[in-house]
Every structure is written in C-alpha cells, then in structure tokens.
Scaffold this active site. Structure first.
Site, PDB file in Angstrom:
ATOM      1  N   SER A  34      83.598  51.372  57.767  1.00 19.73           N
ATOM      2  CA  SER A  34      82.270  51.581  57.256  1.00 19.73           C
ATOM      3  C   SER A  34      81.713  50.418  56.432  1.00 19.73           C
ATOM      4  O   SER A  34      80.502  50.355  56.227  1.00 19.73           O
ATOM      5  CB  SER A  34      82.251  52.846  56.396  1.00 19.73           C
ATOM      6  OG  SER A  34      83.067  52.694  55.245  1.00 19.73           O
TER       7      SER A  34
ATOM      8  N   SER B 144      88.254  51.150  56.393  1.00 16.10           N
ATOM      9  CA  SER B 144      86.907  50.574  56.270  1.00 16.10           C
ATOM     10  C   SER B 144      86.817  49.204  55.628  1.00 16.10           C
ATOM     11  O   SER B 144      85.745  48.608  55.619  1.00 16.10           O
ATOM     12  CB  SER B 144      85.999  51.536  55.520  1.00 16.10           C
ATOM     13  OG  SER B 144      85.574  52.539  56.406  1.00 16.10           O
TER      14      SER B 144
ATOM     15  N   LYS C 157      79.155  46.695  48.325  1.00 15.35           N
ATOM     16  CA  LYS C 157      78.928  47.781  49.271  1.00 15.35           C
ATOM     17  C   LYS C 157      78.047  48.817  48.586  1.00 15.35           C
ATOM     18  O   LYS C 157      78.247  49.113  47.389  1.00 15.35           O
ATOM     19  CB  LYS C 157      80.277  48.387  49.679  1.00 15.35           C
ATOM     20  CG  LYS C 157      80.180  49.475  50.741  1.00 15.35           C
ATOM     21  CD  LYS C 157      81.571  49.946  51.195  1.00 15.35           C
ATOM     22  CE  LYS C 157      81.500  51.014  52.272  1.00 15.35           C
ATOM     23  NZ  LYS C 157      82.837  51.440  52.747  1.00 15.35           N
TER      24      LYS C 157
HETATM   25  N1  GLN Z   1      86.562  55.232  60.383  1.00 17.91           N
HETATM   26  C1  GLN Z   1      87.187  56.081  59.422  1.00 17.91           C
HETATM   27  C2  GLN Z   1      86.328  57.291  59.171  1.00 17.91           C
HETATM   28  O1  GLN Z   1      85.309  57.379  59.738  1.00 17.91           O
HETATM   29  C3  GLN Z   1      87.468  55.347  58.134  1.00 17.91           C
HETATM   30  C4  GLN Z   1      86.273  55.178  57.275  1.00 17.91           C
HETATM   31  C5  GLN Z   1      86.588  54.595  55.928  1.00 17.91           C
HETATM   32  O2  GLN Z   1      87.652  54.009  55.700  1.00 17.91           O
HETATM   33  N2  GLN Z   1      85.670  54.815  55.007  1.00 17.91           N
HETATM   34  O3  GLN Z   1      86.635  58.145  58.407  1.00 17.91           O
END
Ligand code: GLN
EC number: 6.3.5.7
Length: 492
Positions: free
Chosen positions: A154, A178, A79
């Site tokens: 994400s 995410s 990532k």
């Molecule tokens: N969708 C969640 C957010 O926008 C989780 C994102 C994540 O786990 N990085 O914060």
C-alpha cells in the site's frame, strides 16, 4: 546545483553542513521537481510547499549554529497514514478526505525534531489495504519505471516519490508487505522493522498486531539514517518495546557477510506463479552474496501454504474492529440528510469506504461473530503461532532467510486482479508480519520489461542492523540500487 536530487542522504547531510547548498535551496529544488514531474507520477496527495520552506529556513538556522542533527534540512515525504498536525491525513480514503489531525504521529514528531523537512503526504491504498495503491480514493499512482504500471502498495506513493526523485526518502508502513513490495516494484530499499521497534502512535490503524512503520529509500545506508531518527520506545504506544536502539549508520559494516548463513526455504522457490525472471534475478543475487563469502543453506518452512489464509483472516478481523470508529459522528465523512441514526451510520460507511475496505470489514466481522469466532479467529491465531515457531526453528541454523519480495514485478494499472489473485501476490511478505520479524527489500535487477525485481532478507527479532549491513555491503559490490528510472533523470 541541478543534480541535488541525485545525492544520497550522507551526501546531502555533508553538503548542508559544509554550506555547499542550503536546506531552502534543496527544498525548493524538490518542490520544483514535484510541481513538474508529479503531474505524471501522481505520488503526492498533499504538497506542503509553504510550510516546507518555513521548516527549511528553520533548519538552515540550526545548521548555521553548528548543533544540527545529521538529517537537519533534508526533505522527506510521509505516507498519508501518519497523522500530521494541521495537514490533512486521508489514509487514501474518502472517509478522511476532510480530516486534519490535532496532533503529530510520533514518527512525524521525531522527524520534525531532527529537523527533517516535510514535502507533503503521499498516496496509498485506502487504509493500507491493497497491493497496487489503486484502491486510493485519490486515484492510481504511476510506477516511475513504467507509468502505466502500479508502484505496488500500500505504500505506493512513498515508493513512487522516491523512485522518481520527488523525495530523497519517505516513510511507509508494512502490515503484510506494504513497505517491501512497493520497494521491490520500484527498485528501492525498504525496511520493515521488528514489531514494536517504531512507534505506531498516530499511525492510522489497519491491523494493530501487524502494523509497523519503516523507511523507504534508495539504499540501505539511506534507510539506516532514517531508522536512526524514527526507531525507539514511545510511552504513547503500549506495543512499542523499551529496548536500546542501535546506531544503524555506525553498524553498516558491522555484519560479516563472510560468515553468514543464508537460509533458502525449499517451499518458496516452487510457488506457483513465481515469475521466471524474478526467480532468476533473486538467484543471481544470492550467488553474488555467496561470492562475497556467505553460505546458502536449504531450509524448510513448512507452514508456507497457511500464510495467505491466516493473514487474510487476522488482518480483516482487526480491521473490522479498528474501522468501526468511522461512524460519521465524531469525524470523517458524514452522509447528507440522514433519516435517523441507523441511516447515518449505514450511508456514511457505505459512501465513505471503498469496495476493498468494505470487503475486509465484511470478512472480519463474519470471522469475529459469536458463532464463528473459535472456528476462524481463534484457529487463525493458533496457526499464526505455528508460523512463528517455524521461523524460530529455522533461525537455529541460519542467520537470515532469503526470498523474493513478490512473485512478480509490477502489475499494469487496471489489471483488475480478483481479490484472491491479489492476495496470493502477498505470499512472500505476510508471514514476517504474522511472526513480528524484521525484513528488508533490496533491488537486484530487472525483468525482460525493465521492471525492477527485489530480494527479501528476513532476520530474527531486532536484527535491523544486521539486515541493513548485509544489504549495504551487497550494494557496495553491485550497482542495482544506483539505477534510475528515465523520469527521475528529467530535470525540473
Ligand atoms: N497487501 C496486503 C493487504 O492488502 C498488505 C498491505 C499492507 O502491508 N498494508 O493487506
């Protein structure tokens, strides 16, 4: 050797050891697939072809010597939130479009030390804020199951790359879902470890008390192999915990599903917005686990309604603090022709950050401001403790807790959900991060549009082995994790 991308990590490891193919051949095979297929999926931000082949040759030499780590020579994608020395690390943001880290994240260093080959860096929501990967400065990534749909976020690039067989495994990070939600949207297995199990050193911070890295792969077995590499204490991360690391591969059959008590939270299956197909597939998977000998126990998790508001206060608060370092002075994007220092700060941040990141900085700054700190931030921390206690109480009576990973399957690209609609989609994943618990997503079938559905199992602290073992045994008795999207069947 056209089917190398269909082999599991164990099969790749054995094939390399027995010299059925070399790491160079395997790496070239993946690079060829990326060159052809990723034009459609758009999972990679940076492909490190040249360096990958150098690493592959080095791995081949070590494998020949007979002293190689089990994963030596196997390619992976990181990532683009993990710092990689000499390779751009963007976090999906214009702010870091030109950022080359002077050091490797611990996760990256450990992967290198084991001889894994880095194929490149994969797409993500900007600074990991989002659930679709559309907030990336580099544009949207397609879901391999339906390219006009999002892969989730994400860690959407990680999920799409593995689901399209453009990498056998990938790293992801999970602050509020995410790893689990994109794994769910793309039909993969993804593990969010206990907070402190995997080092955060060199992982670009979003919300430091919630962030945790972990593996994304086709199966629990593949995840276990990568966990064996990346888990462990790191003196460079003061929140990493100095606790013995399990052998996750050796423990894959270590949990008896027969004696297992699986908690089914009453509140979770009545959530408005829970898709009927998702509910049905998750219930079928629980039935299967019941057939395998588990007992389903109804439990109460009374704090469910507090998950979204609590997370969406604490995460932006920490983000507003973490992101204050991007000021256009030390590194990252700098605006053109600033009038003075204030103009430099203002325009660098306004031009360098996207809309969702700016929204969170505004919310977080407000929540932390002197007059509102007690009313919002302190209150949210108290509720966070109650959410944790809710889980601990539940674990007095059950071994693991089951839930969907997300209330729906993958959204269409450009669906343009309002921020609140989007945040509500995180209902099933956020509490795990607030409590610091481990949880895993496993693919359990498809909806009427042939989009994958995921089951989430939440464990008590340090129960990664148990979660991987349960999913591994489920996967020995089912074949959902072996299904491949049509695009993954394409040859390069
Ligand atoms: N969708 C969640 C957010 O926008 C989780 C994102 C994540 O786990 N990085 O914060």
């Amino acid at each position: 050797m056209t089917d190398l991308h269909r082999l599991s990590i164990r099969e790749l490891s054995e094939g390399l050891k027995q010299a059925q193919f070399s790491s160079r051949e395997l790496t070239e095979h993946y690079l060829k697939r990326i060159a052809k297929i990723d034009a459609k999926v758009k999972s990679y931000v940076t492909v490190t072809a040249e360096q990958a082949l150098v690493e592959a040759d080095a791995a081949d030499a070590v494998i020949k010597s007979g002293n190689a780590h089990a994963l030596a020579g196997i390619p992976l994608a990181h990532k683009d939130i993990f710092c990689t020395q000499g390779i751009k690390t963007t976090a999906g943001s214009k702010m870091l479009d030109n950022f080359i880290s002077p050091y490797d994240a611990t996760v990256v260093a450990k992967a290198k030390a084991a001889g894994l080959v880095t194929l490149g860096k994969v797409n993500m929501d900007e600074f990991a804020m989002g659930s679709t990967s559309e907030s990336s400065y580099f544009g949207a990534t397609g879901n391999p199951w339906a390219l006009d749909h999002v892969p989730g976020g994400s860690s959407g690039g990680s999920a799409a790359a593995v689901a399209a067989d453009l990498a056998p495994i990938a790293t992801g990070t999970d602050t509020g879902g995410s790893i689990r939600q994109p794994a769910s949207f793309c039909g993969l297995t993804g593990l969010k470890p206990t907070y402190g199990r995997v080092s955060r050193f060199g992982m670009i911070a979003y919300a430091s008390s919630l962030d945790q890295g972990g593996p994304m792969a086709r199966s629990a077995e593949d995840c276990a192999y990568l966990m064996n590499v990346i888990a462990g204490h790191d003196a460079k991360d003061s929140t990493s915990v100095d606790k013995e690391v399990d052998d996750y591969v050796a423990n894959l059959n270590g949990t008896a599903v027969k004696a297992l008590r699986i908690g089914i939270p009453k509140q979770y299956f009545n959530v408005a917005g829970l898709d009927a197909d998702v509910k049905a597939r998750v219930e079928e998977s629980l039935k299967k686990l019941e057939e395998m000998g588990a007992t389903l126990v109804e439990i109460d998790l009374n704090m469910t309604e507090a998950y979204v508001p609590t997370y969406y206060l604490i995460a932006p608060a920490e983000a507003s603090s973490n992101l204050s370092r991007y000021d256009g002075v030390r590194y990252g994007y700098r605006c053109e022709n600033p009038k003075d220092i204030l103009d430099l700060y203002k325009r660098s941040r306004s031009e360098g950050f996207g809309a969702e990141v700016q929204r969170r900085i505004l919310i977080g700054t407000y929540a932390l401001s002197a007059g509102y700190y007690d009313a919002y931030y302190v209150k949210a921390q108290k509720v966070r403790r109650l959410i944790q206690q809710d889980f601990l109480k539940a674990f007095e009576n059950v071994d693991v807790i089951a839930a969907p990973s997300a209330p729906t399957t993958a959204y269409k690209i450009g669906a343009n959900l309002s921020p609140t609609e989007m945040y509500l989609g995180d209902i099933y994943t956020l509490a795990v991060n607030l409590a610091g618990l481990p949880a895993i997503n496993a693919p359990v079938g498809f909806d009427k549009d042939n989009l994958p559905v995921g089951l989430q199992l939440i464990g008590n602290y340090w129960s990664e082995s148990q979660l991987l073992s349960i999913v591994h045994q489920y996967q020995q008795n089912t074949d959902w994790h072996t299904k491949r999207a049509a695009i993954a069947e394409e040859s390069a």
